[in-house]
Every structure is written in structure tokens, then in C-alpha cells.
Enzyme design. Structure first.
Site, PDB file in Angstrom:
ATOM      1  N   TYR A  33      49.918  51.414  38.319  1.00  0.00           N
ATOM      2  CA  TYR A  33      49.766  52.131  37.053  1.00  0.00           C
ATOM      3  C   TYR A  33      48.343  52.635  36.892  1.00  0.00           C
ATOM      4  O   TYR A  33      47.448  52.259  37.648  1.00  0.00           O
ATOM      5  CB  TYR A  33      50.179  51.245  35.874  1.00  0.00           C
ATOM      6  CG  TYR A  33      49.172  50.182  35.491  1.00  0.00           C
ATOM      7  CD1 TYR A  33      48.962  49.057  36.287  1.00  0.00           C
ATOM      8  CD2 TYR A  33      48.403  50.303  34.331  1.00  0.00           C
ATOM      9  CE1 TYR A  33      48.036  48.086  35.927  1.00  0.00           C
ATOM     10  CE2 TYR A  33      47.476  49.331  33.963  1.00  0.00           C
ATOM     11  CZ  TYR A  33      47.299  48.222  34.760  1.00  0.00           C
ATOM     12  OH  TYR A  33      46.384  47.269  34.413  1.00  0.00           O
ATOM     13  N   ARG A  52      42.423  56.963  42.240  1.00  0.00           N
ATOM     14  CA  ARG A  52      42.723  55.536  42.400  1.00  0.00           C
ATOM     15  C   ARG A  52      44.236  55.313  42.465  1.00  0.00           C
ATOM     16  O   ARG A  52      44.712  54.461  43.206  1.00  0.00           O
ATOM     17  CB  ARG A  52      42.095  54.725  41.257  1.00  0.00           C
ATOM     18  CG  ARG A  52      42.229  53.220  41.470  1.00  0.00           C
ATOM     19  CD  ARG A  52      41.455  52.428  40.442  1.00  0.00           C
ATOM     20  NE  ARG A  52      41.959  52.664  39.101  1.00  0.00           N
ATOM     21  CZ  ARG A  52      41.353  52.252  37.991  1.00  0.00           C
ATOM     22  NH1 ARG A  52      40.213  51.580  38.071  1.00  0.00           N
ATOM     23  NH2 ARG A  52      41.866  52.505  36.809  1.00  0.00           N
ATOM     24  N   LYS A 147      45.863  48.617  41.678  1.00  0.00           N
ATOM     25  CA  LYS A 147      46.155  48.522  40.240  1.00  0.00           C
ATOM     26  C   LYS A 147      47.652  48.275  40.058  1.00  0.00           C
ATOM     27  O   LYS A 147      48.429  49.160  39.689  1.00  0.00           O
ATOM     28  CB  LYS A 147      45.674  49.774  39.490  1.00  0.00           C
ATOM     29  CG  LYS A 147      45.512  49.520  37.993  1.00  0.00           C
ATOM     30  CD  LYS A 147      44.631  50.571  37.355  1.00  0.00           C
ATOM     31  CE  LYS A 147      44.610  50.492  35.836  1.00  0.00           C
ATOM     32  NZ  LYS A 147      44.078  49.256  35.278  1.00  0.00           N
ATOM     33  N   GLU A 180      35.688  39.767  37.155  1.00  0.00           N
ATOM     34  CA  GLU A 180      35.807  40.870  36.187  1.00  0.00           C
ATOM     35  C   GLU A 180      36.542  40.370  34.959  1.00  0.00           C
ATOM     36  O   GLU A 180      36.930  39.198  34.884  1.00  0.00           O
ATOM     37  CB  GLU A 180      36.543  42.063  36.819  1.00  0.00           C
ATOM     38  CG  GLU A 180      37.940  41.735  37.297  1.00  0.00           C
ATOM     39  CD  GLU A 180      38.599  42.883  38.061  1.00  0.00           C
ATOM     40  OE1 GLU A 180      38.334  44.059  37.746  1.00  0.00           O
ATOM     41  OE2 GLU A 180      39.410  42.591  38.960  1.00  0.00           O
ATOM     42  N   LEU A 205      39.243  45.120  40.755  1.00  0.00           N
ATOM     43  CA  LEU A 205      39.714  46.498  40.647  1.00  0.00           C
ATOM     44  C   LEU A 205      38.486  47.416  40.633  1.00  0.00           C
ATOM     45  O   LEU A 205      37.540  47.147  39.877  1.00  0.00           O
ATOM     46  CB  LEU A 205      40.495  46.683  39.338  1.00  0.00           C
ATOM     47  CG  LEU A 205      41.082  48.081  39.183  1.00  0.00           C
ATOM     48  CD1 LEU A 205      42.345  48.225  40.023  1.00  0.00           C
ATOM     49  CD2 LEU A 205      41.388  48.390  37.729  1.00  0.00           C
TER      50      LEU A 205
HETATM   51  N1  PDD Z   1      42.463  48.050  32.653  1.00  0.00           N
HETATM   52  N2  PDD Z   1      39.468  45.465  35.857  1.00  0.00           N
HETATM   53  C1  PDD Z   1      40.755  45.255  35.516  1.00  0.00           C
HETATM   54  C2  PDD Z   1      41.434  44.021  36.002  1.00  0.00           C
HETATM   55  C3  PDD Z   1      41.437  46.209  34.717  1.00  0.00           C
HETATM   56  O1  PDD Z   1      42.720  46.025  34.386  1.00  0.00           O
HETATM   57  C4  PDD Z   1      40.746  47.374  34.266  1.00  0.00           C
HETATM   58  C5  PDD Z   1      41.398  48.434  33.451  1.00  0.00           C
HETATM   59  C6  PDD Z   1      39.395  47.522  34.647  1.00  0.00           C
HETATM   60  C7  PDD Z   1      38.583  48.718  34.245  1.00  0.00           C
HETATM   61  O2  PDD Z   1      38.971  49.843  34.994  1.00  0.00           O
HETATM   62  P1  PDD Z   1      38.829  51.317  34.381  1.00  0.00           P
HETATM   63  O3  PDD Z   1      37.402  51.506  33.988  1.00  0.00           O
HETATM   64  O4  PDD Z   1      39.212  52.202  35.480  1.00  0.00           O
HETATM   65  O5  PDD Z   1      39.767  51.360  33.205  1.00  0.00           O
HETATM   66  C8  PDD Z   1      38.800  46.556  35.454  1.00  0.00           C
HETATM   67  C9  PDD Z   1      43.207  49.061  31.919  1.00  0.00           C
HETATM   68  C10 PDD Z   1      42.403  49.791  30.919  1.00  0.00           C
HETATM   69  C11 PDD Z   1      44.463  48.434  31.357  1.00  0.00           C
HETATM   70  O6  PDD Z   1      45.103  47.723  32.101  1.00  0.00           O
HETATM   71  O7  PDD Z   1      44.811  48.674  30.201  1.00  0.00           O
END
Ligand code: PDD
Length: 285
Positions: A33, A52, A147, A180, A205
Site C-alpha cells: 500500500y 516506492r 510497505k 522507527e 521502511l
Molecule cells: N505510514 N515507517 C513506517 C513503519 C510507516 O508505516 C510509515 C508511513 C513511515 C513514514 O513513511 P512516509 O514518510 O513515506 O509516509 C515510516 C503511513 C503514513 C501509514 O501507514 O499510514
């Protein structure tokens, strides 16, 4: 359930949007996703999210049912149909519906669904007050760079945080290092002013917001160190913050009940948020 969703080639009222109970996303978490922000009805850093997505798909040997280059037009149509000004677009691709069997089915069309969520990202109270985080063991699998929709460890981590009155969980590996957040990238700013975040690998991620913030900081000659940091180092930090597509940059003002930077958002974090918001506005598409 108001709004319009997209399911396998058609726009449909969200309340009527359906997938099969045999969908492998539902049965196995066999899908990937992306979440991209929307400001003023325009997509933020969407190329990075789609790049990504392509990588996640490749890593699980799944082909998008719609060419990736055609997805932005569908996202924009969905934004327009929902009249969305500020919030998020959610997009999920799974290996489709097939009789339940662990190995990949043959000749099955993947599922592509999208929906949007209204969210006030710019005027978030958390950006002013900062957020509290709780540390939890990182219980995830060995390919956190994908992801994947298999998000049970993150849901458990976030719930543990919320149950303790925190907004985010910071996941900690067996060596005491912060990997993270449950749904965000984790940063600290040391007493010497260095911005520190865990390097990309299969342990985390590769956050799109993280990548943009690191690049924007480096362009301004701010010191950035991509290395692991421990919970102890975070507790000693001058500032801490998280980044994600859904929140941009949010200050962290307490970790496990101990205040960071006197319990108020740090000045450098505020600057990084402003810099990211300016980048988002300037590059929205
Ligand atoms: N989550 N790390 C994890 C485990 C995440 O699920 C996310 C993002 C990030 C940040 O990635 P980005 O900057 O590309 O959003 C880091 C999204 C927002 C979600 O699952 O809702």
C-alpha cells in the site's frame, strides 16, 4: 461512510465498495500500500510514493493491474470526486481473490483499491504541542522495507502507545536501538545539533518524508547522521521528531514519560517542519 472509493477500475460510493472475502489481502496480508498527502487538492511527493510502490510490488513479485503511470490520473479523479482539499489518499494492491492456498494463484487479477481521508495536516494541534511516544519491542518481520499491508505488529504497537496516552510508538530492536515509529520515521537532534535517523535497510521502511527532510536539511548544510540511535541517546537528545506522509514533521516532547527538550517542541524541529511544508506546497502536483 461518506465519499467515493475506487475498486478495480470503477469509482463507487464508499459504502458500496466491496472486495471478495477470498481476497489475499484480507486472508494473508498479501498486498502492499501507499499513503500520500493532499494539500489544496494536490498530491504531495507522489512520485516518491509511486516509486516506492513499484519497488514494493517488485519485491513481492506482484504486477499492478493498472500501469503505475496511469495511477496519478485516478488519484486526481478520486480527489476531485470527493472534493478533498486536505488529507490523504490511500492506495492498496493485493494479489487478488482466489481459493485459499498459501502459494501464489495462477491467472488471478490483482485487486487495486483507493480511498481518501480528510485530515487537517497543516493546522494539527500536535505540531504546536508536540507528541508523546512510547517505546515497544520491534516485533516485525525481516523485510520492513516493503510497505506490506501485514500491519499487525504496528497496530499492536500503536495500541500500546495509545493505551499509555501516547500518540506514537517507537519500535526498539534487540540491541536497544530505535528502528522507527509504528507509522512514521523517527529522528533525534543531538545536543551538538546533529539530526540523527536510522539508515535505510531491510530494518525500516524507506520513508518518503524522511528522504525529503534529509535532503532538505543537507541542502541547508545542517548536519545529518544516518545511523542507529538508542533509547538512552534519544532520552538525552535536545529535540526529537517524527516524519510521515500523514503528519509531515511532528515534534516529540516526551519518550516513555520522560520529557525531551524541556517538554516543548524544539526550534530546529519547527524549522524543519516549515521547510518541509514549503517543499510540499512548491512541489504539489
Ligand atoms: N505510514 N515507517 C513506517 C513503519 C510507516 O508505516 C510509515 C508511513 C513511515 C513514514 O513513511 P512516509 O514518510 O513515506 O509516509 C515510516 C503511513 C503514513 C501509514 O501507514 O499510514
Amino acid at each position: 461512510m461518506k465519499g467515493v472509493a475506487y475498486v478495480n477500475g470503477a469509482f463507487t460510493p464508499l459504502a458500496d465498495a466491496r472486495i471478495s472475502i477470498l481476497d489475499r489481502g484480507f486472508l494473508f496480508g498479501d498486498g502492499v500500500y501507499e499513503v500520500a498527502a493532499v494539500l489544496d487538492g494536490r498530491l504531495i511527493d507522489n512520485e516518491a510514493h509511486l516509486a516506492r510502490l513499484e519497488r514494493s510490488l517488485r519485491e513481492i513479485a506482484l504486477t499492478s493491474p493498472t500501469p503505475i503511470m496511469e495511477i496519478p490520473a485516478l488519484q486526481r479523479e478520486l480527489i476531485a470526486r470527493n472534493g478533498l482539499r486536505e488529507g490523504l489518499t490511500y492506495l492498496q494492491i493485493t494479489r487478488g481473490a482466489a481459493p485459499r492456498d498459501f502459494a501464489f494463484p495462477k491467472d488471478v487479477a490483482p485487486t487495486l483499491v483507493m480511498f481518501v481521508q480528510e485530515k487537517s495536516i497543516l493546522r494539527s494541534p500536535s505540531a504546536v504541542a508536540g507528541i508523546s511516544v512510547k517505546t515497544v519491542p520491534d516485533m516485525r518481520w525481516a523485510r520492513r522495507d516493503i510497505k506490506s499491508t501485514s500491519l499487525l505488529p504496528q497496530a499492536l504497537a500503536k495500541q500500546a502507545a495509545v493505551a499509555s496516552g501516547c500518540m506514537e510508538a517507537w519500535m526498539v530492536d534487540g540491541d536497544g536501538m530505535v528502528t522507527e515509529g509504528a507509522s512514521s520515521s523517527a529522528f533525534i537532534i543531538t545536543q551538538r545539533g546533529s539530526i540523527v535517523t536510522c539508515p535505510n535497510s531491510s530494518n525500516i521502511l524507506p520513508g518518503c518524508t524522511r528522504k525529503a527532510v534529509v535532503a532538505l536539511a543537507e541542502r541547508r548544510n545542517l548536519a545529518v547522521e544516518q545511523r542507529a540511535f538508542s533509547v538512552a541517546e534519544a532520552l538525552d537528545a535536545a529535540e526529537a521528531f517524527i516524519t510521515s506522509a500523514s503528519a509531515f514533521v511532528l515534534p516529540v516532547v516526551s519518550i516513555d514519560g520522560a520529557t525531551i527538550g524541556g517538554g516543548v517542541p524544539g526550534e530546529r524541529t519547527r524549522q524543519l517542519r516549515d521547510i518541509y511544508v514549503a517543499f510540499a506546497r512548491a512541489t504539489a502536483s
